[in-house]
Enzyme design. Structure first.
Site, mmCIF file in Angstrom:
data_model
loop_
_atom_site.group_PDB
_atom_site.id
_atom_site.type_symbol
_atom_site.label_atom_id
_atom_site.label_comp_id
_atom_site.label_asym_id
_atom_site.label_seq_id
_atom_site.Cartn_x
_atom_site.Cartn_y
_atom_site.Cartn_z
ATOM 1 N N SER A 84 46.041 40.298 41.422
ATOM 2 C CA SER A 84 46.434 38.895 41.314
ATOM 3 C C SER A 84 47.857 38.788 40.804
ATOM 4 O O SER A 84 48.363 39.694 40.126
ATOM 5 C CB SER A 84 45.494 38.160 40.347
ATOM 6 O OG SER A 84 45.994 36.895 39.985
ATOM 7 N N TYR A 124 40.696 37.842 32.325
ATOM 8 C CA TYR A 124 40.872 37.990 33.766
ATOM 9 C C TYR A 124 42.218 38.644 34.091
ATOM 10 O O TYR A 124 42.284 39.603 34.863
ATOM 11 C CB TYR A 124 40.777 36.616 34.427
ATOM 12 C CG TYR A 124 41.089 36.591 35.906
ATOM 13 C CD1 TYR A 124 40.114 36.904 36.854
ATOM 14 C CD2 TYR A 124 42.361 36.230 36.368
ATOM 15 C CE1 TYR A 124 40.396 36.876 38.211
ATOM 16 C CE2 TYR A 124 42.648 36.198 37.721
ATOM 17 C CZ TYR A 124 41.664 36.515 38.638
ATOM 18 O OH TYR A 124 41.955 36.485 39.983
#
Length: 290
Positions: A180, A193
């Site tokens: 990401s 995350y």
């Protein structure tokens, strides 16, 4: 053409944080580009894709099916979205195994790999895409359970799948990990995350240099999406405004899942035969320099 085979190891409710459903979103996310021109780049290749019920995983599954791959798809709970993906893949390819369970469970991962190999005879492509996130404004709000769960799903699962699949990879196979933009930029409300996504970058680069994988001519790469409009976003962040969600990138919009799929096709195919240990950034124009 082979019938779809349901291999169902249902994860208990308490083992995940939130269901995410496309029908709950407005506008509805788009998993398929109707103008995509397939070229048989993955004909008869065997691909395992995790997190395949919606979002990026669903888009990759559909693109891979168009390119002729035989699929083993993994989800955790999302029955309606999974049924839609399953039906579309069958329309395109007709050869799909479907597994429902927890990728953070090593035994379940072994089951997926073993039954995929039993059905198809080997593995050519592994797409480690399953992930979860839960937005918290303070580090003190992140419970031990959430921290452990996020790491189990997002990064431990990649270790489990790579380890279990290694003996069965055909020479010249590929592993593609979904990381990401948060691995490079960070995100103050997604501490756990973002940390897992940074770990995925290091895992990808390290695995690409591992002798066992190099000996089998396996390539390992990653894709780092920016803001992509998927069911995970409203389900985990409370963000329901698509325009606002994508406004921070230079292109001033959120991406659709299908816009990522060609990057996975490229990394899965022989087109990327001299590419390993790399991260492709599909993020609407944000310059990462990483």
């Amino acid at each position: 053409m082979a019938d779809e085979k349901k291999l169902d190891t249902q994860a208990p409710k308490e083992n995940y944080f939130q269901p995410d459903k496309s029908d709950d979103m407005s506008p509805k996310p788009l998993n398929e580009n109707p103008d995509y021109q397939a070229a048989g780049k993955l004909k008869d290749k065997v691909a395992i894709i995790t997190g395949a019920d919606s979002g990026i995983g669903a888009a990759v599954a559909i693109a891979f099916a168009k390119e002729g791959a035989k699929l083993a798809l993994v989800d955790i709970e999302n029955h309606k979205d999974a049924a839609e993906v399953k039906q579309r893949v069958k329309e395109l390819n007709g050869s799909v195994l479907w597994f429902t369970g927890d990728v953070g469970d090593d035994d379940f991962v072994k089951e997926v790999v073993d039954k995929t190999v039993a059905e198809y005879g080997g593995i050519d492509i592994l797409v480690n895409n399953a992930a979860e996130q839960l937005s918290k404004e303070s580090i003190t709000d992140i419970s031990v359970e959430q921290l452990h769960r996020t790491f189990r799903t997002n990064i431990f699962s990649m270790f489990y799948f790579a380890k279990a699949a290694l003996p069965y990879f055909n020479e010249g196979g590929t592993i593609i990990n979904s990381t990401s933009v948060t691995a490079y930029q960070g995100n103050p409300s997604l501490l756990d995350y973002s940390s897992t996504k940074g770990a995925i970058v290091s895992f990808t680069r390290s695995l690409a240099q591992n002798t066992e994988f190099l000996d089998k001519k396996l390539r390992v790469n990653a894709v780092a999406p920016g803001p992509i409009w998927t069911p995970l976003i409203p389900a985990t962040t409370g963000t329901t405004d698509k325009e606002k969600f994508g406004a921070s990138v230079p292109m001033k919009r959120a991406g659709e899942a299908y816009e990522l799929a060609p990057a996975y096709v490229y990394l899965a195919s022989s087109d990327s035969s001299y590419v390993t240990g790399q991260v492709l950034h599909v993020n609407g124009g944000t310059v990462i320099n990483g």
